[in-house]
Design a protein around this motif. Structure first.
Motif, PDB file in Angstrom:
ATOM      1  N   ILE A 164       0.832  -1.205   0.000  1.00 26.58           N
ATOM      2  CA  ILE A 164       0.000   0.000   0.000  1.00 26.58           C
ATOM      3  C   ILE A 164       0.866   1.255   0.000  1.00 26.58           C
ATOM      4  N   VAL A 165       1.924   1.265   0.803  1.00 24.81           N
ATOM      5  CA  VAL A 165       2.832   2.415   0.831  1.00 24.81           C
ATOM      6  C   VAL A 165       3.521   2.578  -0.524  1.00 24.81           C
ATOM      7  N   SER A 166       3.899   1.476  -1.148  1.00 28.97           N
ATOM      8  CA  SER A 166       4.504   1.529  -2.477  1.00 28.97           C
ATOM      9  C   SER A 166       3.541   2.156  -3.488  1.00 28.97           C
ATOM     10  N   LEU A 167       2.283   1.722  -3.442  1.00 34.48           N
ATOM     11  CA  LEU A 167       1.267   2.302  -4.320  1.00 34.48           C
ATOM     12  C   LEU A 167       1.164   3.797  -4.083  1.00 34.48           C
ATOM     13  N   GLN A 188      -3.299  10.602  -6.376  1.00 39.24           N
ATOM     14  CA  GLN A 188      -3.682  10.518  -4.969  1.00 39.24           C
ATOM     15  C   GLN A 188      -4.258   9.146  -4.664  1.00 39.24           C
ATOM     16  N   VAL A 189      -3.912   8.618  -3.500  1.00 37.80           N
ATOM     17  CA  VAL A 189      -4.477   7.354  -3.017  1.00 37.80           C
ATOM     18  C   VAL A 189      -5.237   7.650  -1.734  1.00 37.80           C
ATOM     19  N   ARG A 190      -6.492   7.246  -1.690  1.00 35.38           N
ATOM     20  CA  ARG A 190      -7.324   7.401  -0.495  1.00 35.38           C
ATOM     21  C   ARG A 190      -7.622   6.028   0.072  1.00 35.38           C
ATOM     22  N   ARG A 213       1.058   5.185  12.263  1.00 36.28           N
ATOM     23  CA  ARG A 213       0.685   6.581  11.972  1.00 36.28           C
ATOM     24  C   ARG A 213       0.402   6.837  10.497  1.00 36.28           C
ATOM     25  N   LEU A 214       0.009   5.800   9.815  1.00 34.09           N
ATOM     26  CA  LEU A 214      -0.350   5.941   8.401  1.00 34.09           C
ATOM     27  C   LEU A 214      -1.719   6.575   8.249  1.00 34.09           C
ATOM     28  N   PHE A 260      -2.625   9.055   4.756  1.00 39.20           N
ATOM     29  CA  PHE A 260      -3.600   8.826   3.718  1.00 39.20           C
ATOM     30  C   PHE A 260      -4.845   9.665   3.926  1.00 39.20           C
ATOM     31  N   PRO A 261      -5.293  10.377   2.881  1.00 38.68           N
ATOM     32  CA  PRO A 261      -6.566  11.086   2.975  1.00 38.68           C
ATOM     33  C   PRO A 261      -7.695  10.068   3.111  1.00 38.68           C
ATOM     34  N   THR A 262      -8.683  10.383   3.914  1.00 39.61           N
ATOM     35  CA  THR A 262      -9.821   9.480   4.086  1.00 39.61           C
ATOM     36  C   THR A 262     -11.076  10.087   3.545  1.00 39.61           C
TER      37      THR A 262
END
Length: 99
Positions: free
Chosen positions: A61-64, A74-76, A92-93, A97-99
């Motif tokens: 997920i962090v790689s994406l 942007q990845v939400r 603390r991710l 990431f925007p939610t």
């Protein structure tokens, strides 16, 4: 793990079910490579049915996130619950990431 990918214009929604761990992360990594190759700019990961995640899953997920962001996208992440939510908070991710 199973997932469903839905493309809606410039947005891609990926819904997960099951576990995202060392066994299933390579399959997700293949999807990440496809999304980056297609230059998808707005990606939403729907994780409400994800029961378990480990460091391998978090790594993908962090790689994406990094690869899409490097291309101006942007990845939400939405729907975090239970164990996956605890892991994201611990690392603390949830602040990244925007939610």
């Amino acid at each position: 793990m199973s997932y469903t990918r839905t493309d809606n214009g410039s947005e891609t929604i990926v819904q997960f079910e099951g576990t995202l761990d060392a066994v299933t992360a390579p399959e997700f990594r293949t999807l990440v490579d496809e999304l980056v190759a297609e230059n998808r700019q707005n990606i939403t990961l729907e994780l409400s049915s994800l029961r378990l995640i480990d460091s391998s899953g978090v790594g993908v997920i962090v790689s994406l996130f990094k690869r899409v962001r490097a291309n101006g996208g942007q990845v939400r992440i939405v729907g975090l619950r239970d164990q996956p939510r605890a892991i994201f908070r611990l690392l603390r991710l949830d602040r990244v990431f925007p939610t």
